[in-house]
Design an enzyme around this catalytic site. Sequence first.
Site, mmCIF file in Angstrom:
data_model
loop_
_atom_site.group_PDB
_atom_site.id
_atom_site.type_symbol
_atom_site.label_atom_id
_atom_site.label_comp_id
_atom_site.label_asym_id
_atom_site.label_seq_id
_atom_site.Cartn_x
_atom_site.Cartn_y
_atom_site.Cartn_z
ATOM 1 N N HIS A 26 0.817 -1.232 0.000
ATOM 2 C CA HIS A 26 0.000 0.000 0.000
ATOM 3 C C HIS A 26 0.846 1.275 0.000
ATOM 4 O O HIS A 26 0.309 2.364 -0.221
ATOM 5 C CB HIS A 26 -0.935 0.042 1.214
ATOM 6 N N ASP A 35 -2.403 -10.825 -2.170
ATOM 7 C CA ASP A 35 -2.976 -10.261 -0.949
ATOM 8 C C ASP A 35 -4.441 -9.891 -1.227
ATOM 9 O O ASP A 35 -4.785 -9.497 -2.333
ATOM 10 C CB ASP A 35 -2.182 -9.014 -0.538
ATOM 11 N N HIS A 43 -6.108 -7.427 -0.392
ATOM 12 C CA HIS A 43 -6.281 -6.005 -0.702
ATOM 13 C C HIS A 43 -5.514 -5.649 -1.975
ATOM 14 O O HIS A 43 -4.454 -6.224 -2.238
ATOM 15 C CB HIS A 43 -5.757 -5.145 0.461
ATOM 16 N N ASP A 66 -4.248 -12.753 3.754
ATOM 17 C CA ASP A 66 -5.507 -12.296 4.332
ATOM 18 C C ASP A 66 -6.728 -12.652 3.483
ATOM 19 O O ASP A 66 -7.850 -12.296 3.838
ATOM 20 C CB ASP A 66 -5.461 -10.779 4.624
#
Length: 343
Positions: free
Chosen positions: A123, A159, A161, A246
């Site tokens: 991120h 991931d 996200h 995740d």
Amino acid sequence: MSLVLVSTPRFGQHTTPPGHPERPERADVFDAVADAWRERRGSVVEPRPASFDEIRRVHTARHVAAIEATRGRAAMLDMDTFTSPETADLALLAAGGAMTALERVLDGGAATALALVRPPGHHAEGDRAMGFCFYNNVAVAAAAALARGLSRVAIVDWDVHHGNGTQHTFEHDARVLYVSAHESPLYPGTGAADEIGEGEGRGFTLNIPLEGGATDGDYQLVFDDIIVPVLDRFGPELVLVSAGFDAHRSDPLAHMRLTSAGFGRVARSIAAVAGRHAGGRVVAVTEGGYELSALGASLDAVIRVLAGDRAWLDELTVAAPTGRGARAADRARAAQSAEWPGL
Ligand SMILES: [Zn+2]
């Protein structure tokens, strides 16, 4: 096939406020995984810190100065991104862990390497920390690979996200194919199927937003139907992986239903691509994954696969696809049809 793990207990020294999911106990899982690999006579090496020159291929001098200014103190950099006194050092060490893994694969005779690092990276934008991330570890490694003369580097980000920072770093660059399969809608809100890259980089960003609830079968379908075909056409000289865990069915931050074997299967698909084009070279770097036992079991599955032990996956039943994977693959195919005709 040789696999090197990059690990240090120091990653436990980056602390976050009570109740924060990106907590130091995640480093205990990394340490246990590394210990188990050592017991199997596997190779485990210490990360080196990244240099500021290496970081600045991806991040602005102003951002580096902002992280350095937190040295020795706790600071809040965004709503959920916090430093502790050691964070500035450990962020350099996490990016350096990705560098160590890269160097082991390019120079050190290892086919595959896995850097067990925190804080995570994908991120982090060029000019700011975001979403638990300070420096973009995998982007720093990709930029280093380009600086060494590689011209086709794939980054596969599984991931849950979207890796906004990684996408934005390379979206104008046709030398880096960024691929992300992620839950949508979910933080950070980027990663729509029609974000396909800009300018010369058009077609070299592949986003697969998936509805929550996708199973191992959905992920397998997405890899078989679109991710692997695009990777095969790109023909990477090196495959980097943003390995977040995740999307596991036990993870508290998202709603996917992947099992630890499901992560093994997607790793197997990626390793097969690397085998066809990149001399088997895969450099994986950890990202998220917040349920500790799921994190450990998923890492074990990926380690088995990266070490060359893949047949065990055939013994396991794959959860049926739900339609989420097929819908996501169709959307991505439609968005990319002009760039990758005949997909
Ligand atoms: Zn994540």
